[in-house]
Every structure is written in C-alpha cells, then in structure tokens.
Enzyme design. Structure first.
Site, PDB file in Angstrom:
ATOM      1  N   ARG A   1       0.837  -1.209   0.000  1.00  0.00           N
ATOM      2  CA  ARG A   1       0.000   0.000   0.000  1.00  0.00           C
ATOM      3  C   ARG A   1       0.873   1.261   0.000  1.00  0.00           C
ATOM      4  NH1 ARG A   1      -4.595   0.624   4.485  1.00  0.00           N
ATOM      5  NH2 ARG A   1      -2.823   1.110   5.801  1.00  0.00           N
TER       6      ARG A   1
ATOM      7  N   LYS B   1      -2.536   6.915   1.276  1.00  0.00           N
ATOM      8  CA  LYS B   1      -2.318   7.275   2.676  1.00  0.00           C
ATOM      9  C   LYS B   1      -1.261   8.379   2.669  1.00  0.00           C
ATOM     10  CE  LYS B   1      -2.057   4.801   7.040  1.00  0.00           C
ATOM     11  NZ  LYS B   1      -3.100   5.538   7.728  1.00  0.00           N
TER      12      LYS B   1
ATOM     13  N   GLU C   1     -16.213   6.467   6.422  1.00  0.00           N
ATOM     14  CA  GLU C   1     -15.326   5.761   7.352  1.00  0.00           C
ATOM     15  C   GLU C   1     -15.094   6.621   8.583  1.00  0.00           C
ATOM     16  OE1 GLU C   1     -11.286   5.229   6.042  1.00  0.00           O
ATOM     17  OE2 GLU C   1     -11.235   7.160   5.028  1.00  0.00           O
TER      18      GLU C   1
HETATM   19  N1  PLP Z   1      -9.123   4.947   7.306  1.00  0.00           N
HETATM   20  C1  PLP Z   1      -8.197   5.885   7.567  1.00  0.00           C
HETATM   21  C2  PLP Z   1      -8.473   7.292   7.183  1.00  0.00           C
HETATM   22  C3  PLP Z   1      -6.998   5.544   8.192  1.00  0.00           C
HETATM   23  O1  PLP Z   1      -6.063   6.462   8.444  1.00  0.00           O
HETATM   24  C4  PLP Z   1      -6.777   4.194   8.560  1.00  0.00           C
HETATM   25  C5  PLP Z   1      -5.534   3.801   9.225  1.00  0.00           C
HETATM   26  O2  PLP Z   1      -4.601   3.404   8.609  1.00  0.00           O
HETATM   27  C6  PLP Z   1      -7.779   3.249   8.268  1.00  0.00           C
HETATM   28  C7  PLP Z   1      -8.935   3.656   7.635  1.00  0.00           C
HETATM   29  C8  PLP Z   1      -7.613   1.807   8.599  1.00  0.00           C
HETATM   30  O3  PLP Z   1      -6.687   1.187   7.750  1.00  0.00           O
HETATM   31  P1  PLP Z   1      -5.763   0.024   8.238  1.00  0.00           P
HETATM   32  O4  PLP Z   1      -6.668  -1.054   8.746  1.00  0.00           O
HETATM   33  O5  PLP Z   1      -5.012  -0.399   7.035  1.00  0.00           O
HETATM   34  O6  PLP Z   1      -4.899   0.553   9.305  1.00  0.00           O
END
Ligand code: PLP
Length: 286
Positions: free
Chosen positions: A50, A149, A182
C-alpha cells in the site's frame, strides 16, 4: 529510541527533517501505520504494497526496494527492542526549492519510526465506543484518492476535533455524496440481521484491518456485503464496528446519541474481536 532516516539510524533527538522538505512545506509524502505483536510484524507485505501504491499514485518513486524497506522496518523494531509496536514508515518528497513542483526535489526522504504501543481504546473494547457523524467530508475520490495514505490528514484532524467537541470517541465521515464513508482513522461496518455491511472503498482508505475482518467473517460463515450506507442504516444497526491498525477491531455502541443494539458490544462483534486477537497472536513476520 532510534529512528531510521535517509540511510542511517539516529537517536530520537537527532531525527529532524529540514524545513525545506516538501513533506513539511506541503504535506507532500506518504506513510503507513503498522503493528507489531509479540515482536512480529502484522501484515507487513500488505502495508509495504500500500505504501508503494500510495507513492505511485502521487508520482513519487521510493528510492529503495520493497525488500529493503521491509528490512528497515524489522531492524527499527529490533533496535528498539519492541514487543508490541506501532511502526510509522514515511516517505516525503524530500528537500527542494520553494514552490509545489516536485521535480525540484531530487531525492525522497525515507523515515521509519517505531514505538511501544498497547490497546488504543483501553477499556472501551469491552464497554464500546461512542461515535458522532461530522460535518467535514472525506475527500472526494476525484480530488486526492482516499486510498492514498498521504501526509494530508487535515480533514481527518478536523473530524477528530469535531468529535472531541461533540463528546464522541470517534468521528464518522460522510463522503461528498452524503453516504457513510469511514472513521477518522478506521473503516466502518454495521451488522444488520446477522449480515455485515460496509461501504465500498472508493471514498475511504482500503484498510488492511478491514480486509482481515472480511477474512474472519468469511471463515466464520458470516456474510459481508459491500453496500452504500446512510444515516438510517447507522442508526438502525444491530451492531457497529470500526477497524484500523491503531484501533484494531473496536465496537461502537452509540452514534449521534442513538444506542446501537443493546448498547453493549454485540455477539458478532465479540466473535470477530476474539478471532482478530487469535490471528494477531499467531501471525506476523519475525
Ligand atoms: N481509514 C483511515 C483514514 C486511516 O487512516 C486508517 C488507518 O490506517 C484506516 C482507515 C484503517 O486502515 P488500516 O486497517 O489499514 O490501518
């Protein structure tokens, strides 16, 4: 604590970035959040993939290979003797001249920080969290794709500020069309009539913990549907869950003042939380 920066490990006090780094000047960079459990790194390859996908989307070439980055992450954890860790790899556009143009930044800056980390929400995993929907919207996919991200987390921070003022443990974003997107740092699921529902990842980050939850549900024979969700679905859910690397699998028991289900973490939520714990205890890159 030692931090990896641009080819070497330096003591925490010396881990400093130039004010001319475009990560600092413009939020031009990408990062990951990764967990270590019992000295092993959870879903390392998925996070590395990712990170490189985020970089590719913003047209940034990470100057080391995925294998080299993985080794840097493992070495940062080893050097700091961490058992249960939160690890933050970061790649900024690097030092450049003033002005947005990334072609003026010859070399991206690679950083890795790792700290000891426990359960983010403490006793709320048993009691359940409260959430509030917020006015600030998740950035639309036609702007910066939410699957990147990136170092631009300002609207997530605004969401968190709003949740703090409203007395919620977590903020829930709507997307530009007013659908549930989310949390400020986690993905969202509801359970209705024994079926798990979650939004498509076009307007939110495709969480690695989200994928783990889907795997767990499939292994338990619980159906998962990718759907559009609105306020009605949230307020009438039987159970609600958020997932994230930091938050892990956390139950939500109140949204905008509405009690969800019985007001306690529900049976499917508890089953998934238990299965998640078992997976994190077993899995990981040593
Ligand atoms: N949504 C956002 C905005 C995030 O910053 C994160 C954290 O990484 C997640 C969702 C959850 O993603 P992950 O399960 O890959 O940590």
């Amino acid at each position: 604590m030692e931090v990896y920066m641009d080819g070497t490990f330096v003591p925490q006090e010396e881990a400093k970035v130039s004010v001319f780094d475009h990560g600092f000047l413009y939020g031009d960079g990408v990062f990951e959040g990764i967990r270590g459990y019992n000295g092993r790194i959870f879903r390392l390859n998925e996070h590395i993939d990712r990170l490189y996908d985020s970089a590719k989307t913003i047209d940034m070439k990470i100057p080391i290979t995925k294998e080299e980055f993985s080794e840097i992450i493992l070495e940062t954890v080893r050097r700091n003797n961490l058992k249960n860790a939160y690890i933050r790899p970061i790649v900024t556009r690097g030092i450049g001249t003033m002005g947005l143009d990334p072609t003026h930044c010859p070399k991206p800056m690679v950083i890795c920080i790792a700290i000891e980390w426990g359960a983010m929400y403490g006793d709320l995993y048993e009691k359940g969290l409260t959430a509030v929907t917020v006015a600030v919207r998740r950035n639309a996919p036609d702007a910066l794709p939410p699957n990147v991200k990136s170092m631009n987390y300002l609207n997530n921070i605004l969401a968190k500020i709003e949740a703090n003022y409203k007395g919620g443990d977590e903020a829930i974003f709507l997307d530009a069309q007013g659908r549930i997107s989310e949390g400020s740092g986690d993905n969202i699921f509801i359970v209705k009539n024994g079926i798990i529902h979650t939004p498509h990842t076009l307007t939110n980050l495709k969480g690695i913990t989200r994928d783990v939850l889907i795997e767990i549900a499939e292994s338990l024979g619980i159906q998962v549907k990718i759907v559009e969700l609105g306020f009605f679905d949230l307020y009438t859910a039987d159970e609600m869950i958020v997932t994230g690397t930091a938050a892990e699998v956390a139950p939500i028991v109140k949204v905008d003042g509405r009690i969800i289900g019985s007001g306690r973490p529900g049976p499917i939520t508890k089953q998934i939380m238990a299965a998640f714990k078992t997976i994190t205890e077993k899995e990981g890159t040593p």
